[in-house]
Design a protein around this motif. Structure first.
Motif, PDB file in Angstrom:
ATOM      1  N   ARG A 283      23.202 -26.768   8.160  1.00 46.81           N
ATOM      2  CA  ARG A 283      24.453 -27.461   7.816  1.00 46.81           C
ATOM      3  C   ARG A 283      25.610 -27.023   8.704  1.00 46.81           C
ATOM      4  N   ASN A 284      25.327 -26.242   9.737  1.00 45.38           N
ATOM      5  CA  ASN A 284      26.395 -25.696  10.597  1.00 45.38           C
ATOM      6  C   ASN A 284      27.447 -24.968   9.769  1.00 45.38           C
ATOM      7  N   ALA A 285      26.969 -24.208   8.761  1.00 46.95           N
ATOM      8  CA  ALA A 285      27.865 -23.588   7.788  1.00 46.95           C
ATOM      9  C   ALA A 285      28.285 -22.172   8.153  1.00 46.95           C
ATOM     10  N   CYS A 286      27.839 -21.663   9.301  1.00 50.12           N
ATOM     11  CA  CYS A 286      28.236 -20.312   9.693  1.00 50.12           C
ATOM     12  C   CYS A 286      28.106 -20.153  11.201  1.00 50.12           C
ATOM     13  N   SER A 287      28.817 -19.164  11.721  1.00 50.70           N
ATOM     14  CA  SER A 287      28.732 -18.807  13.140  1.00 50.70           C
ATOM     15  C   SER A 287      28.097 -17.437  13.343  1.00 50.70           C
ATOM     16  N   ILE A 288      28.166 -16.614  12.290  1.00 56.15           N
ATOM     17  CA  ILE A 288      27.635 -15.248  12.334  1.00 56.15           C
ATOM     18  C   ILE A 288      26.680 -15.059  11.163  1.00 56.15           C
ATOM     19  N   VAL A 289      25.498 -14.524  11.443  1.00 56.98           N
ATOM     20  CA  VAL A 289      24.509 -14.245  10.402  1.00 56.98           C
ATOM     21  C   VAL A 289      24.454 -12.740  10.192  1.00 56.98           C
ATOM     22  N   GLN A 290      24.475 -12.308   8.921  1.00 54.91           N
ATOM     23  CA  GLN A 290      24.574 -10.889   8.559  1.00 54.91           C
ATOM     24  C   GLN A 290      23.371 -10.440   7.726  1.00 54.91           C
ATOM     25  N   PRO A 291      22.202 -10.317   8.322  1.00 50.87           N
ATOM     26  CA  PRO A 291      21.043  -9.883   7.531  1.00 50.87           C
ATOM     27  C   PRO A 291      21.209  -8.457   7.012  1.00 50.87           C
ATOM     28  N   GLU A 292      20.785  -8.238   5.790  1.00 49.20           N
ATOM     29  CA  GLU A 292      20.850  -6.926   5.141  1.00 49.20           C
ATOM     30  C   GLU A 292      19.427  -6.418   4.938  1.00 49.20           C
ATOM     31  N   MET A 293      19.091  -5.316   5.598  1.00 47.95           N
ATOM     32  CA  MET A 293      17.728  -4.806   5.590  1.00 47.95           C
ATOM     33  C   MET A 293      17.225  -4.503   4.186  1.00 47.95           C
ATOM     34  N   GLY A 294      18.066  -3.973   3.312  1.00 54.35           N
ATOM     35  CA  GLY A 294      17.638  -3.586   1.977  1.00 54.35           C
ATOM     36  C   GLY A 294      17.192  -4.748   1.115  1.00 54.35           C
ATOM     37  N   HIS A 295      17.655  -5.967   1.424  1.00 54.27           N
ATOM     38  CA  HIS A 295      17.236  -7.156   0.687  1.00 54.27           C
ATOM     39  C   HIS A 295      16.062  -7.872   1.343  1.00 54.27           C
ATOM     40  N   LYS A 296      15.811  -7.632   2.636  1.00 51.77           N
ATOM     41  CA  LYS A 296      14.903  -8.486   3.378  1.00 51.77           C
ATOM     42  C   LYS A 296      13.657  -7.786   3.886  1.00 51.77           C
ATOM     43  N   GLY A 297      13.780  -6.500   4.240  1.00 48.48           N
ATOM     44  CA  GLY A 297      12.694  -5.859   4.940  1.00 48.48           C
ATOM     45  C   GLY A 297      12.679  -6.315   6.386  1.00 48.48           C
ATOM     46  N   ILE A 298      11.881  -5.662   7.198  1.00 47.91           N
ATOM     47  CA  ILE A 298      11.887  -5.939   8.632  1.00 47.91           C
ATOM     48  C   ILE A 298      11.325  -7.314   8.950  1.00 47.91           C
TER      49      ILE A 298
END
Length: 395
Positions: A283-298
């Motif tokens: 949706r072109n809803a962001c310019s920066i993505v902020q992955p959080e390791m504790g929620h996602k894993g590698i």
């Protein structure tokens, strides 16, 4: 012969909070701590614990090799650790860590029909996933970053997250002190901008100069039209990015904000999978993505990052409370991502919790240093952490 997973131990780590994140992650008047140690922040109606807490995983192979994982345990850690003990862990025993992504997908698929494609289930999976990557890299005698695909950088630019002072003048001075230590990128949180977010960014700009980067975390607390107005006003003072401007589920509102402002919109901390990323990025809803390791894993961290890269977006990973294990995992993954430009630096958490791990990772003069050695480059100091351990389970 493959060296298979023989046992898994998981435990909750609860560390008393010495300082306040953002200058305010302690209960204030009207935000009383209940008998389980939780309080609700008025501005964003989110529950917080009164102590720092995570879940650590120790995974051991038949040969005695140990891999470390960590995941969120901030709220109701018993729920996450129960998922490891009663369901997920048994399906990892006897598996080859070199099959880490296949194991991740097997565990994810098990709950598709049950409808659990997020939340604590994937937090539990994230911790196991990190431990499997640590083992696989150690078995290969290389770092996790090398196992992912190669070390693109050994130094990662860091930004100061949170200015823990009571007044606007004190926060500006505090930021100035960090600038003197070689850091020139900062983020403040809107609930703790006591004189308003526009005045906050203006004051920081005046104190730090034209070259400093200044971002604002809106903590999902605003409607789209309110966010647009606030961001446009802050943009006059050269706002770097605006984080989490609307509630996470309001994808339509997020896209509207991104369309109406010139400032970069940053989101992704709470996402668990690439599917969450696709729903926003498409949706072109962001310019920066902020992955959080504790929620996602590698595994999911890298899938999200690579999807962001394929759409020419910037990756600036989030960092949160932990012993340092999933922070090391985040740095290893970040070192392998071409689009990673900065990494959040929770200075109050990272620095004090280094005492609980054996590692050479550091954050000085505006940069993280990638931990060296095989695997994650970090080992838990079990003796140092032992006073803070509870809810130990073994599989």
């Amino acid at each position: 012969m493959p060296d298979l997973v023989k046992s898994i131990q998981a435990f909750v780590v609860t560390i008393p909070r010495e300082d306040t994140l953002y200058g305010g992650l302690k209960a204030r008047p009207g935000e009383e701590v209940n008998n389980k140690g939780y309080f609700v922040r008025a501005e964003n109606r989110t529950v917080y614990p009164s102590s720092d807490r995570s879940i650590v995983i120790k995974m051991t192979t038949q040969s005695g090799l140990v891999g470390w994982g960590e995941t969120y345990g901030i709220v109701a850690p018993g729920a996450t650790i129960a998922l490891i003990e009663e369901l997920l862990g048994d399906f990892v025993i006897g598996r080859d860590p070199m099959d880490r992504e296949a194991i991740h997908d097997d565990l994810y698929d098990m709950q598709r029909v049950r409808g659990y494609n997020g939340g604590y289930y994937l937090d539990a999976l994230a911790g196991l996933d990190i431990a499997l990557w640590d083992l696989a890299a150690k078995q290969s005698n290389c770092s996790v970053a090398q196992l992912i695909g190669g070390v693109r950088r050994t130094k990662i630019p860091a930004y100061i997250s949170g200015l823990p002072k009571a007044t606007l003048a004190e926060r500006a001075q505090y930021a100035k002190e960090w600038q003197g230590k070689g850091f020139n990128c900062f983020k403040f949180a809107s609930p703790f901008a006591t004189e308003g977010v526009v005045q906050e960014v203006q004051s920081l700009r005046d104190a730090l100069g034209e070259d400093a980067k200044i971002a604002c975390d809106l903590l999902w607390a605003y409607k789209a039209h309110d966010s647009i107005s606030l961001i446009q006003k802050m943009a006059k003072h050269d706002l770097w990015f605006a984080e989490a401007p609307v509630p996470s589920e309001d994808i339509e509102g997020l896209a509207k904000v991104a369309d109406k402002v010139d400032t970069a919109i940053a989101v992704g901390e709470e996402w668990r999978t690439a599917y969450d990323a696709i729903a926003r990025i498409s949706r072109n809803a962001c310019s920066i993505v902020q992955p959080e390791m504790g929620h996602k894993g590698i595994t999911e961290f890298m899938r999200i990052a690579r999807y962001a890269e394929a759409h020419h977006l910037e990756v600036i990973p989030h960092a949160t409370i932990g012993t340092g294990i999933f922070m090391a995992a985040s740095l290893q993954a970040s070192a392998a991502i071409a689009a990673c430009s900065y990494h959040e630096f929770q200075h109050q958490v990272f620095l004090k919790n280094l005492r609980y791990v054996k590692t050479d990772m550091a954050c000085e003069n505006g940069f993280y240093s990638l931990p060296s050695g095989p695997g994650l480059g970090v080992e838990l100091d079990e003796q140092a952490i032992s006073p803070y351990v509870s809810k130990v389970i073994s599989i």
